[in-house]
Design a protein around this motif. Structure first.
Motif, PDB file in Angstrom:
ATOM      1  N   UNK A 137       0.839  -1.200   0.000  1.00  0.00           N
ATOM      2  CA  UNK A 137       0.000   0.000   0.000  1.00  0.00           C
ATOM      3  C   UNK A 137       0.873   1.248   0.000  1.00  0.00           C
ATOM      4  N   UNK A 138       0.679   2.111  -0.979  1.00  0.00           N
ATOM      5  CA  UNK A 138       1.458   3.349  -1.058  1.00  0.00           C
ATOM      6  C   UNK A 138       0.976   4.344  -0.017  1.00  0.00           C
ATOM      7  N   UNK A 139       1.793   5.360   0.213  1.00  0.00           N
ATOM      8  CA  UNK A 139       1.405   6.421   1.149  1.00  0.00           C
ATOM      9  C   UNK A 139       0.129   7.104   0.682  1.00  0.00           C
ATOM     10  N   UNK A 140      -0.010   7.278  -0.612  1.00  0.00           N
ATOM     11  CA  UNK A 140      -1.197   7.935  -1.165  1.00  0.00           C
ATOM     12  C   UNK A 140      -2.444   7.073  -0.967  1.00  0.00           C
ATOM     13  N   UNK A 141      -2.317   5.750  -1.187  1.00  0.00           N
ATOM     14  CA  UNK A 141      -3.453   4.852  -0.994  1.00  0.00           C
ATOM     15  C   UNK A 141      -3.868   4.798   0.474  1.00  0.00           C
ATOM     16  N   UNK A 142      -2.881   4.775   1.356  1.00  0.00           N
ATOM     17  CA  UNK A 142      -3.169   4.744   2.790  1.00  0.00           C
ATOM     18  C   UNK A 142      -3.832   6.043   3.233  1.00  0.00           C
ATOM     19  N   UNK A 143      -3.333   7.166   2.744  1.00  0.00           N
ATOM     20  CA  UNK A 143      -3.913   8.462   3.114  1.00  0.00           C
ATOM     21  C   UNK A 143      -5.353   8.575   2.634  1.00  0.00           C
ATOM     22  N   UNK A 144      -5.628   8.106   1.419  1.00  0.00           N
ATOM     23  CA  UNK A 144      -6.994   8.162   0.894  1.00  0.00           C
ATOM     24  C   UNK A 144      -7.932   7.292   1.722  1.00  0.00           C
ATOM     25  N   UNK A 145      -7.436   6.127   2.150  1.00  0.00           N
ATOM     26  CA  UNK A 145      -8.256   5.245   2.982  1.00  0.00           C
ATOM     27  C   UNK A 145      -8.604   5.910   4.313  1.00  0.00           C
ATOM     28  N   UNK A 146      -7.637   6.542   4.946  1.00  0.00           N
ATOM     29  CA  UNK A 146      -7.899   7.232   6.211  1.00  0.00           C
ATOM     30  C   UNK A 146      -8.781   8.454   6.004  1.00  0.00           C
TER      31      UNK A 146
ATOM     32  N   UNK B   8     -11.071  -1.597  -3.313  1.00  0.00           N
ATOM     33  CA  UNK B   8      -9.876  -1.068  -3.975  1.00  0.00           C
ATOM     34  C   UNK B   8      -8.713  -1.997  -3.650  1.00  0.00           C
ATOM     35  N   UNK B   9      -7.891  -2.261  -4.653  1.00  0.00           N
ATOM     36  CA  UNK B   9      -6.743  -3.140  -4.480  1.00  0.00           C
ATOM     37  C   UNK B   9      -5.468  -2.338  -4.689  1.00  0.00           C
ATOM     38  N   UNK B  10      -4.509  -2.529  -3.800  1.00  0.00           N
ATOM     39  CA  UNK B  10      -3.242  -1.819  -3.922  1.00  0.00           C
ATOM     40  C   UNK B  10      -2.650  -2.047  -5.312  1.00  0.00           C
ATOM     41  N   UNK B  11      -2.145  -0.976  -5.895  1.00  0.00           N
ATOM     42  CA  UNK B  11      -1.601  -1.091  -7.246  1.00  0.00           C
ATOM     43  C   UNK B  11      -0.339  -1.946  -7.273  1.00  0.00           C
ATOM     44  N   UNK B  12       0.444  -1.873  -6.206  1.00  0.00           N
ATOM     45  CA  UNK B  12       1.691  -2.635  -6.143  1.00  0.00           C
ATOM     46  C   UNK B  12       1.411  -4.035  -5.615  1.00  0.00           C
ATOM     47  N   UNK B  13       1.960  -5.036  -6.283  1.00  0.00           N
ATOM     48  CA  UNK B  13       1.822  -6.423  -5.846  1.00  0.00           C
ATOM     49  C   UNK B  13       3.212  -7.013  -5.693  1.00  0.00           C
TER      50      UNK B  13
END
Length: 281
Positions: free
Chosen positions: A94-103, A191-196
């Motif tokens: 999970x990127x910082x951007x994905x985590x921030x959007x989730x919060x 939503x699925x993390x872009x990085x795998x």
């Protein structure tokens, strides 16, 4: 006396089912979603229904929605903070951007709507706030680290709020659903993390595959959950936490048992950490 409910995330899923149940029970609903037309499509029209747009992540929109609610109904008796989404991925994925959007959606948005509604309930000296958490709010799951983090945050915020609001006549209930058969796991919702990362295939990868496979086969009935909300809202002494669904109840029982067992061999070490010379016990 009939109640006025303010429900976020009412476009589909639990929010939409709850809005329908509230209207059927004779209460009034302020139903919100990012796109008002989608809420109208889901719920139709009624004299006891106000549909207003609300993206909980956008500053000012919670206050605008509350003003619209007061303009239509003059009060808000029940707030249901239901808006949010799931993010699947390991911590490293999970990127910082994905985590921030989730919060921003699951925690900060919930807090923003709560702050907008609390002055109304304080003035009324009454109200009931439901914050929708999850079984992921008391147990961590591999591949759901971000989602679990937001729901653990919702639990802490809500429990503290309950202590703050109780002397003001305001009740707080945390609802912890397990898997319910809604659109939550569909590809246009989850939503699925872009990085795998291949090393996490047995954990986060399994969660990805399992989430997609479970879609449409969840055990919980959202219509029954909606009725449970009505029962809780009518209770004189509602619980601080309501764990919803067989799977969630079983997970909670396992989690509590595991915590107790984990503490046993370390209890004496934990109790031995006071300054020497202080009285024991």
């Amino acid at each position: 006396m009939s109640k006025v409910w303010f429900i976020t995330g009412a476009t589909r899923g639990i929010g939409a089912e709850l809005a329908r149940a509230v209207l059927a029970a004779g209460d009034s609903v302020v139903a919100t979603g990012r796109k008002a037309e989608a809420v109208v499509k889901a719920l139709g029209t009624s004299d006891r229904l106000l549909v207003t747009p609300l993206d909980v992540t956008q500053p000012g929109q919670p206050e605008d929605a509350v003003r619209a609610a007061l303009g239509k109904f003059g009060r808000i008796d029940v707030l249901v903070n239901n808006a949010g989404y799931g993010l699947v991925g390991a911590v490293e994925e999970c990127s910082a951007e994905e985590l921030a959007a989730q919060f921003a959606a699951n925690v900060l948005g919930l807090a923003a709507v709560t702050r907008a509604v609390l002055p109304v309930m304080r003035a009324q000296k009454s109200g009931h706030i439901f914050n929708v958490s999850s079984s992921a709010g008391f147990a961590g799951y591999p591949g759901a680290s971000s989602y679990c983090a937001t729901k653990f945050a919702v639990e802490g915020l809500s429990e503290s709020l309950a202590h703050e609001a109780a002397p003001l006549g305001i009740k707080v209930t945390i609802v912890e659903p397990g898997y319910f058969r809604t659109e939550f796991l569909t590809d246009n919702s989850a939503v699925y993390a872009r990085k795998v990362i291949g090393d996490y295939d047995a954990t986060a990868g399994a969660m990805r595959r399992g989430s997609r496979a479970m879609n449409g086969h969840q055990e919980g009935d959202p219509r029954k959950l909606a009725q449970a909300f009505l029962t809780l809202a009518a209770a004189q002494k509602p619980p601080l936490r309501f764990t919803a669904g067989r799977d969630a109840v079983e997970q909670l029982e396992q989690t509590l048992a595991a915590r107790r067992e984990e503490m046993k061999p370390w209890r004496e070490l934990a109790l031995s950490l006071a300054h020497d010379g202080l009285p024991k016990g």
